[in-house]
Design an enzyme around this catalytic site. Structure first.
Site, PDB file in Angstrom:
ATOM      1  CG  HIS A 152       3.634  -1.571  23.997  1.00 29.74           C
ATOM      2  ND1 HIS A 152       2.332  -1.367  23.591  1.00 29.74           N
ATOM      3  CD2 HIS A 152       4.273  -0.394  23.767  1.00 29.74           C
ATOM      4  CE1 HIS A 152       2.193  -0.132  23.159  1.00 29.74           C
ATOM      5  NE2 HIS A 152       3.360   0.479  23.244  1.00 29.74           N
TER       6      HIS A 152
ATOM      7  CD  GLU B 243       1.227   3.469  20.524  1.00 28.88           C
ATOM      8  OE1 GLU B 243       0.531   3.162  21.505  1.00 28.88           O
ATOM      9  OE2 GLU B 243       2.402   3.063  20.372  1.00 28.88           O
TER      10      GLU B 243
ATOM     11  CG  ASN C 238       3.548  -1.044  28.717  1.00 22.80           C
ATOM     12  OD1 ASN C 238       3.887  -0.070  28.046  1.00 22.80           O
ATOM     13  ND2 ASN C 238       3.921  -1.216  29.964  1.00 22.80           N
TER      14      ASN C 238
ATOM     15  CG  HIS D 127       8.687  -3.270  23.207  1.00 23.15           C
ATOM     16  ND1 HIS D 127       8.579  -2.931  24.536  1.00 23.15           N
ATOM     17  CD2 HIS D 127       8.372  -2.153  22.520  1.00 23.15           C
ATOM     18  CE1 HIS D 127       8.212  -1.666  24.648  1.00 23.15           C
ATOM     19  NE2 HIS D 127       8.073  -1.169  23.437  1.00 23.15           N
TER      20      HIS D 127
ATOM     21  CE  LYS E  85       6.467   4.633  31.195  1.00 24.39           C
ATOM     22  NZ  LYS E  85       6.093   3.314  30.648  1.00 24.39           N
TER      23      LYS E  85
ATOM     24  CG  HIS F  21       6.537   2.002  18.635  1.00 22.92           C
ATOM     25  ND1 HIS F  21       7.056   1.126  19.549  1.00 22.92           N
ATOM     26  CD2 HIS F  21       5.507   2.627  19.264  1.00 22.92           C
ATOM     27  CE1 HIS F  21       6.389   1.218  20.686  1.00 22.92           C
ATOM     28  NE2 HIS F  21       5.439   2.125  20.547  1.00 22.92           N
TER      29      HIS F  21
ATOM     30  NE  ARG G 248       3.007   6.053  32.054  1.00 21.43           N
ATOM     31  CZ  ARG G 248       3.638   7.202  31.988  1.00 21.43           C
ATOM     32  NH1 ARG G 248       3.807   7.931  33.069  1.00 21.43           N
ATOM     33  NH2 ARG G 248       4.095   7.666  30.845  1.00 21.43           N
TER      34      ARG G 248
ATOM     35  CD  GLU H  80       4.702   0.910  33.072  1.00 21.32           C
ATOM     36  OE1 GLU H  80       4.926   1.897  32.355  1.00 21.32           O
ATOM     37  OE2 GLU H  80       4.963  -0.244  32.756  1.00 21.32           O
TER      38      GLU H  80
ATOM     39  NE  ARG I 266      23.260  17.944  40.739  1.00 20.45           N
ATOM     40  CZ  ARG I 266      24.264  18.813  40.739  1.00 20.45           C
ATOM     41  NH1 ARG I 266      24.043  20.092  40.513  1.00 20.45           N
ATOM     42  NH2 ARG I 266      25.494  18.406  40.960  1.00 20.45           N
TER      43      ARG I 266
ATOM     44  CE  LYS J 274       1.233   8.253  28.084  1.00 16.72           C
ATOM     45  NZ  LYS J 274       2.333   8.020  27.180  1.00 16.72           N
TER      46      LYS J 274
HETATM   47  N1  LIG Z   1       7.746   8.398  25.949  1.00 18.55           N
HETATM   48  C1  LIG Z   1       6.713   7.609  25.719  1.00 18.55           C
HETATM   49  O1  LIG Z   1       5.796   7.481  26.536  1.00 18.55           O
HETATM   50  C2  LIG Z   1       6.631   6.885  24.394  1.00 18.55           C
HETATM   51  C3  LIG Z   1       5.437   6.278  24.008  1.00 18.55           C
HETATM   52  C4  LIG Z   1       5.380   5.663  22.751  1.00 18.55           C
HETATM   53  C5  LIG Z   1       6.492   5.688  21.933  1.00 18.55           C
HETATM   54  N2  LIG Z   1       7.639   6.293  22.348  1.00 18.55           N
HETATM   55  C6  LIG Z   1       8.819   6.349  21.479  1.00 18.55           C
HETATM   56  O2  LIG Z   1       8.486   7.148  20.353  1.00 18.55           O
HETATM   57  C7  LIG Z   1       9.346   6.774  19.263  1.00 18.55           C
HETATM   58  C8  LIG Z   1       8.523   6.676  18.012  1.00 18.55           C
HETATM   59  O3  LIG Z   1       7.958   7.944  17.757  1.00 18.55           O
HETATM   60  P1  LIG Z   1       7.409   8.349  16.310  1.00 18.55           P
HETATM   61  O4  LIG Z   1       6.585   7.250  15.767  1.00 18.55           O
HETATM   62  O5  LIG Z   1       6.856   9.696  16.427  1.00 18.55           O
HETATM   63  O6  LIG Z   1       8.735   8.297  15.449  1.00 18.55           O
HETATM   64  P2  LIG Z   1       9.790   9.400  14.933  1.00 18.55           P
HETATM   65  O7  LIG Z   1      10.038  10.416  15.956  1.00 18.55           O
HETATM   66  O8  LIG Z   1      10.938   8.627  14.429  1.00 18.55           O
HETATM   67  O9  LIG Z   1       9.017  10.061  13.709  1.00 18.55           O
HETATM   68  C9  LIG Z   1       8.670   9.272  12.604  1.00 18.55           C
HETATM   69  C10 LIG Z   1       9.191   9.881  11.295  1.00 18.55           C
HETATM   70  O10 LIG Z   1       8.344  10.970  10.931  1.00 18.55           O
HETATM   71  C11 LIG Z   1       9.134  12.140  10.694  1.00 18.55           C
HETATM   72  N3  LIG Z   1       8.261  13.263  11.054  1.00 18.55           N
HETATM   73  C12 LIG Z   1       7.914  13.661  12.285  1.00 18.55           C
HETATM   74  N4  LIG Z   1       6.977  14.616  12.218  1.00 18.55           N
HETATM   75  C13 LIG Z   1       6.750  14.851  10.901  1.00 18.55           C
HETATM   76  C14 LIG Z   1       5.879  15.712  10.179  1.00 18.55           C
HETATM   77  N5  LIG Z   1       5.001  16.494  10.813  1.00 18.55           N
HETATM   78  N6  LIG Z   1       5.937  15.690   8.838  1.00 18.55           N
HETATM   79  C15 LIG Z   1       6.778  14.840   8.182  1.00 18.55           C
HETATM   80  N7  LIG Z   1       7.603  13.989   8.800  1.00 18.55           N
HETATM   81  C16 LIG Z   1       7.583  13.994  10.150  1.00 18.55           C
HETATM   82  C17 LIG Z   1      10.365  11.948  11.527  1.00 18.55           C
HETATM   83  O11 LIG Z   1      11.442  12.688  11.027  1.00 18.55           O
HETATM   84  C18 LIG Z   1      10.601  10.444  11.370  1.00 18.55           C
HETATM   85  O12 LIG Z   1      11.248  10.180  10.164  1.00 18.55           O
HETATM   86  C19 LIG Z   1      10.004   5.470  19.665  1.00 18.55           C
HETATM   87  O13 LIG Z   1      11.339   5.736  20.015  1.00 18.55           O
HETATM   88  C20 LIG Z   1       9.223   5.025  20.890  1.00 18.55           C
HETATM   89  O14 LIG Z   1      10.022   4.284  21.787  1.00 18.55           O
HETATM   90  C21 LIG Z   1       7.721   6.892  23.560  1.00 18.55           C
END
Ligand SMILES: NC(=O)c1ccc[n+]([C@@H]2O[C@H](COP(=O)([O-])OP(=O)(O)OC[C@H]3O[C@@H](n4cnc5c(N)ncnc54)[C@H](O)[C@@H]3O)[C@@H](O)[C@H]2O)c1
Length: 386
Positions: free
Chosen positions: A262, A199, A259, A266, A157, A280, A255, A251, A135, A241
């Site tokens: 987005h 971003e 987006n 998306h 999030k 993304h 907040r 949100e 929990r 942020k």
């Molecule tokens: N929670 C939130 O507020 C929020 C906001 C924006 C995006 N997201 C989510 O984040 C995700 C995208 O995140 P991302 O772009 O970090 O993608 P990811 O986590 O898939 O990482 C991108 C790639 O880089 C590699 N990688 C990571 N760190 C590395 C490093 N230091 N050196 C070499 N390779 C490395 C990973 O293995 C992967 O292949 C999506 O699922 C999206 O929905 C969440």
């Protein structure tokens, strides 16, 4: 930028620190080079002694896991590391269940800590596991992509994807600490760095014109990992942020500005099956250009503003038009269907983040679907006519 966001960056030799102001759940985002080796000490001094289980992916593990494990072992708090497959598909129910069970097997109890070590995929998944394990247990974010350092690791999030769409199952669960070691970004593929930069630019476009102008002048230094420029880009983003999250954690209003780009983005990601075809950040870059062009088309924003945005994105190597999506192009009905799936639909109207100018985004809840479809049709026709 909010005065409520504490700025304690003047510490000469220490990391920069931005506080996310959430009362009793407030936490710090530490930003700087070389923090990974300090992690054990930082966690112990700030959060007390706690069993730590690391969750990471294979790409991050190969390059950085040994350093993090050593840092935690020095404090005697490392109980195990769970290494998952990289990629969006890992943010799923099928990975969540064994992850939770593995964390229980490692003895993570109410006082324990889940350490999310990776990009947004790992942060979202491990954060959600922490939210539902017993929990709710505490977790620490150690983001290793630019996107995760400036966006996904901050704000609480967490969640996973389902066949119905992205991030549709999840929870708000704030981390207890975020440690953004800028050195980890040096191993990031260029394409991922550019995607994360979208971003960063978003914060300028949505609320800070001076920051966007600074990025236009200094983006090369950011991509060259010049410490002062990289730290400023990340810190300014995190402060933006943190301020928004502090004012509107769940949100209800402001907040949603995060987006920007987005709703379109998306839909493009969904069209590409959330695959490497379009990352993304790339989808969001196109989405932000469209959001500015759409704002111009609706007469909300001065002509030429969207061109300024597109020129900057093109300079850093980000896509700016739908025609740059590799492979088959989406058509208007497909995009409208995919935007209809977006969880921001209300009573037949679409919510869009529009802009009055660079740095002046606002939430419009009443955008008629036909205005959107007309705009998209013109975008597609314009691209094929060139
Ligand atoms: N929670 C939130 O507020 C929020 C906001 C924006 C995006 N997201 C989510 O984040 C995700 C995208 O995140 P991302 O772009 O970090 O993608 P990811 O986590 O898939 O990482 C991108 C790639 O880089 C590699 N990688 C990571 N760190 C590395 C490093 N230091 N050196 C070499 N390779 C490395 C990973 O293995 C992967 O292949 C999506 O699922 C999206 O929905 C969440």
């Amino acid at each position: 930028m909010s005065d409520a966001v504490a700025d304690r960056t003047a510490l000469r030799d220490g990391p920069r620190a931005v506080t996310v102001p959430l009362g009793t759940r407030a936490y710090d985002v530490l930003i700087g080079p070389g923090l990974l080796t300090e992690t054990g000490r930082l966690i112990a001094t700030r959060l007390g002694p706690a069993k730590c289980a690391i969750v990471t992916d294979e790409n991050v593990a190969r390059r950085h896991l040994a350093a993090l494990e050593t840092a935690l072992k020095q404090e005697g708090v490392h109980v195990g590391s769970i290494v998952l497959k990289p990629g969006e598909a890992t943010k799923s129910f099928s990975e969540l269940a064994p992850l939770c069970e593995h964390l229980l097997e490692l003895g993570i109890e109410r006082g324990g800590l889940v350490v999310a070590f990776g990009g947004g995929v790992i942060g979202d998944l491990a954060g959600f596991a922490a939210a539902i394990l017993r929990r709710g247990v505490r977790f620490v974010q150690i983001p290793t992509t630019l996107l995760a350092q400036v966006d996904s690791s901050v704000g609480g999030k967490t969640g996973i994807d389902t066949a119905q769409g992205k991030n549709l199952i999840g929870a708000f669960h704030q981390p207890s600490l975020v440690i953004a070691d800028t050195d980890t970004l040096r191993t990031l593929p260029d394409r991922e760095m550019r995607a994360g930069y979208a971003e960063v630019a978003k914060y300028g476009l949505l609320g800070d014109a001076a920051f966007f102008a600074w990025l236009e002048q200094n983006w090369r230094s950011v991509f060259a990992f010049e410490p002062a420029a990289l730290a400023k880009a990340i810190e300014t983003s995190v402060k933006a942020k943190a301020g928004i999250v502090g004012r509107d954690e769940t949100e209800q209003g402001e907040r949603a500005l995060l987006n920007l780009g987005h709703t379109f983005g998306h839909a493009f990601e969904a069209w590409c099956g959330y695959s490497d075809r379009l990352l993304h950040g790339e989808a969001i870059a196109i989405g932000m250009c469209l959001a500015f062009r759409f704002s111009e088309a609706l007469g909300k924003c001065a002509p030429g503003t969207s061109e300024r945005v597109a020129v900057h994105f093109a300079a850093v190597g980000l896509p700016t038009r739908m025609s740059e999506i590799p492979g088959a192009q989406p058509d208007v009905p497909a995009l409208m269907r995919l935007m209809g799936q977006d969880k921001k639909v209300r009573q037949g109207k679409l919510t869009f983040i529009l802009a009055r100018a660079v740095g002046e985004a606002y939430v419009a809840h009443d955008v008629a679907p036909e205005r959107v479809s007309d705009f998209l049709a013109r975008e597609i026709a314009g691209a094929s006519g060139r």
